[in-house]
Design a protein around this motif. Structure first.
Motif, short mmCIF file in Angstrom:
data_model
loop_
_atom_site.label_atom_id
_atom_site.label_comp_id
_atom_site.label_asym_id
_atom_site.label_seq_id
_atom_site.Cartn_x
_atom_site.Cartn_y
_atom_site.Cartn_z
N GLY A 292 -7.03 1.62 -6.38
CA GLY A 292 -6.56 0.91 -5.21
C GLY A 292 -7.12 -0.47 -5.03
O GLY A 292 -6.72 -1.18 -4.10
N HIS B 184 0.78 8.18 2.19
CA HIS B 184 -0.65 7.96 2.07
C HIS B 184 -1.29 7.97 3.45
O HIS B 184 -0.69 7.56 4.45
CB HIS B 184 -0.92 6.62 1.38
CG HIS B 184 -0.34 6.53 0.01
ND1 HIS B 184 -0.85 7.24 -1.06
CD2 HIS B 184 0.71 5.82 -0.46
CE1 HIS B 184 -0.14 6.96 -2.15
NE2 HIS B 184 0.81 6.11 -1.80
N PHE C 195 -5.30 7.50 5.64
CA PHE C 195 -6.71 7.12 5.62
C PHE C 195 -7.58 8.37 5.56
O PHE C 195 -7.26 9.39 6.18
CB PHE C 195 -7.09 6.33 6.88
CG PHE C 195 -6.55 4.93 6.91
CD1 PHE C 195 -6.94 4.00 5.96
CD2 PHE C 195 -5.67 4.54 7.91
CE1 PHE C 195 -6.46 2.69 6.00
CE2 PHE C 195 -5.19 3.24 7.96
CZ PHE C 195 -5.57 2.32 7.01
N MET D 122 -3.35 -0.41 5.56
CA MET D 122 -2.93 0.16 4.28
C MET D 122 -1.44 -0.14 4.10
O MET D 122 -0.65 -0.01 5.04
CB MET D 122 -3.18 1.67 4.25
CG MET D 122 -2.74 2.36 2.97
SD MET D 122 -3.32 4.08 2.87
CE MET D 122 -2.68 4.76 4.41
N GLY E 210 -0.52 2.66 -0.62
CA GLY E 210 -1.86 3.21 -0.51
C GLY E 210 -2.99 2.23 -0.74
O GLY E 210 -4.15 2.64 -0.80
N PHE F 201 -5.68 -0.65 0.30
CA PHE F 201 -6.38 -1.05 1.51
C PHE F 201 -6.58 -2.57 1.52
O PHE F 201 -6.84 -3.19 0.49
CB PHE F 201 -7.76 -0.39 1.59
CG PHE F 201 -7.72 1.10 1.80
CD1 PHE F 201 -6.53 1.78 2.01
CD2 PHE F 201 -8.90 1.84 1.81
CE1 PHE F 201 -6.50 3.15 2.21
CE2 PHE F 201 -8.89 3.21 2.01
CZ PHE F 201 -7.68 3.86 2.21
#
Length: 480
Positions: free
Chosen positions: A243, A360, A362, A465, A469, A471
């Motif tokens: 990610g 997705h 958190f 996000m 997915g 961040f």
């Protein structure tokens, strides 16, 4: 006897002239006047002798400078000390003889004449050595920055991976397993901008694929190494692991000729110890000295630390180049890895798009890992005084994005230092469309005057996000 006064001839025994009475004997006893000239001649000879002696002494002071043939001639006349013509020739010849007798001394001297220096250079060839060494190595920071603008995150309905620009026609290389079965993908650059891409080449045997991105047409691609790379070469792996979009990791090429047979056939691939993670697949492996692409990052060994594998690009170049010149049809691409249950073999609608809705969410663990990693990249950005280390972790053109650029510009060149020694995550709040992460941080700071201090901060990170997915930090607030 004839009188010298009157000319009268007198008797030989007479002392006075019979005619005039002038004395005859006194006159006869005087010395001839020519004796005065003799004295002058003797004096002149003595002076000449003295001058000759001085000249001889001067000639003896520099006997070694005389020409060899003249020494021989002198020895025939005067075996030891009296070369007659040497004093004159010594004064005329030594300046011409010195360069002949001492060329080696001048070659080694830093004060040599131009001709002598050129000769010394021809012996050592220093310039040739510099020409061979200079192009071999480049600054690693410059290599990473230059490459990252042409390294992309590849997004599909089934996941994400990495890729890099292969040609000026907008062709992007990635792994086949990143885009397997898909014809339409999203290609995201380092600034978070998305472009539509179409798979125009894919193999069922070799883990390689090629994507056409029209928006990238005209951009100069990364330079490719067309020969094998040696074990021990320092390498840089670029990609979007776990990610973290478009990040770099350093390591070494630790093995060659590795073979694996899984879903794809991997033969004679490189083994590396640069950190790879899911999402790195398809990214470029660079030679850290030249900046050239030497491989396509493809596999991660699940057991053990920092063991990855990269397909040598030179071994796949011909196939990739063939696809770039003669792209596969959408139908041919879809048939190799069918993922569309309702796929119509006659379907040719180029405007076909997928639904990239996200599922997705958190989690506290993923948020903690993200903030910790951001802190590491932030410290590196401050040390190197370069914004690009955190660029892809911030929301593009947000307030924190722009303020970070300004701060790094302000500290650049002022010899400031930041040493982070504390990061405690005290609380996490997960909201519907964002998350808040509370931290307590401390770092040692050296200002432009060289004064050190300890800075304590309480911060709140706002994290968002995207649909895939990834961040991003949209804001950072210091709490008083």
């Amino acid at each position: 006897m004839k009188c010298t006064k009157c000319g009268t001839t007198n008797d030989e025994s007479a002392k006075f002239c019979d005619n005039c009475g002038a004395p005859l004997a006194t006159r006869a006893q005087r010395k001839p006047k020519r004796n005065k000239f003799m004295y002058a001649i003797v004096l002149l000879a003595m002076l000449l002798g003295l001058g000759f002696g001085l000249g001889q002494l001067l000639g003896e002071e520099q006997p070694e400078v005389a020409l060899p043939q003249e020494d021989t001639e002198a020895s025939e006349e005067e075996p030891v000390e009296e070369p007659e013509e040497e004093p004159v020739e010594v004064e005329e010849e030594p300046a011409e003889e010195m360069p002949v007798e001492e060329p080696e001394t001048q070659v080694s001297s830093e004060e040599s004449v131009e001709g002598t220096v050129t000769k010394a250079e021809n012996i050592t060839h220093p310039s040739d050595q510099e020409e061979k060494v200079e192009p071999k190595k480049k600054d690693k920071t410059a290599i990473i920055k230059d490459a990252q603008s042409r390294v992309y995150t590849i997004l599909t309905e089934g996941g994400q991976g990495s890729g890099f620009l292969f040609s000026e026609t907008g062709m992007v290389v990635t792994n086949a397993h990143v885009v397997s079965g898909y014809t339409d993908v999203i290609v995201r650059n380092i600034n978070g901008q998305d472009q539509q891409g179409t798979v125009v080449g894919i193999s069922a045997e070799s883990d390689i694929a090629l994507i056409q991105v029209d928006a990238l047409t005209g951009i100069e691609p990364l330079e490719v190494e067309m020969g094998a790379t040696d074990v021990g070469t320092e390498v840089i792996a670029l990609g979007s692991p776990s990610g973290f979009e478009n990040t770099a990791s350093m390591g070494y090429l630790t093995g060659i000729d590795r073979d694996f047979y899984q879903e794809f056939t991997y033969e004679n691939i490189y083994q590396i110890d640069a950190a790879l993670a899911p999402g790195s697949s398809g990214g470029p492996l660079l030679d850290a000295g030249t900046g050239k692409v030497i491989g396509i990052n493809s596999l991660l060994f699940p057991e053990g630390d920092s063991i990855g594998f990269s397909i040598p690009l030179y071994s796949m170049y011909d196939q990739l180049d063939a696809w770039a010149k003669n792209p596969m049809s959408r139908e041919a691409v879809a048939k190799i890895f069918p993922v569309y249950d309702d796929f119509d073999s006659n379907y040719e609608d180029e405007n076909y798009e997928f639904d990239y809705s996200t599922t997705h969410e958190f989690t506290e663990e993923s948020l903690k890992e993200f903030v910790v990693s951001y802190q590491e990249f932030y410290e590196l950005a401050l040390q190197e005084e370069d914004f690009y280390y955190v660029q892809n972790l911030l929301v593009y053109q947000s307030n924190i994005y722009n303020s970070m650029i300004e701060y790094i510009d302000q500290i650049a060149g002022k010899n400031m230092e930041h040493i982070f020694n504390k990061l405690d995550i005290t609380n996490i709040e997960i909201k519907e469309d964002h998350a808040l992460v509370y931290t307590e941080e401390a770092f040692e700071f050296k200002d432009a005057e060289g004064n050190w201090s300890v800075q304590d901060r309480t911060k709140v990170y706002t994290i968002v996000m995207d649909d895939y997915g990834f961040f991003y930090i949209s804001d950072i607030v210091n709490v008083e």
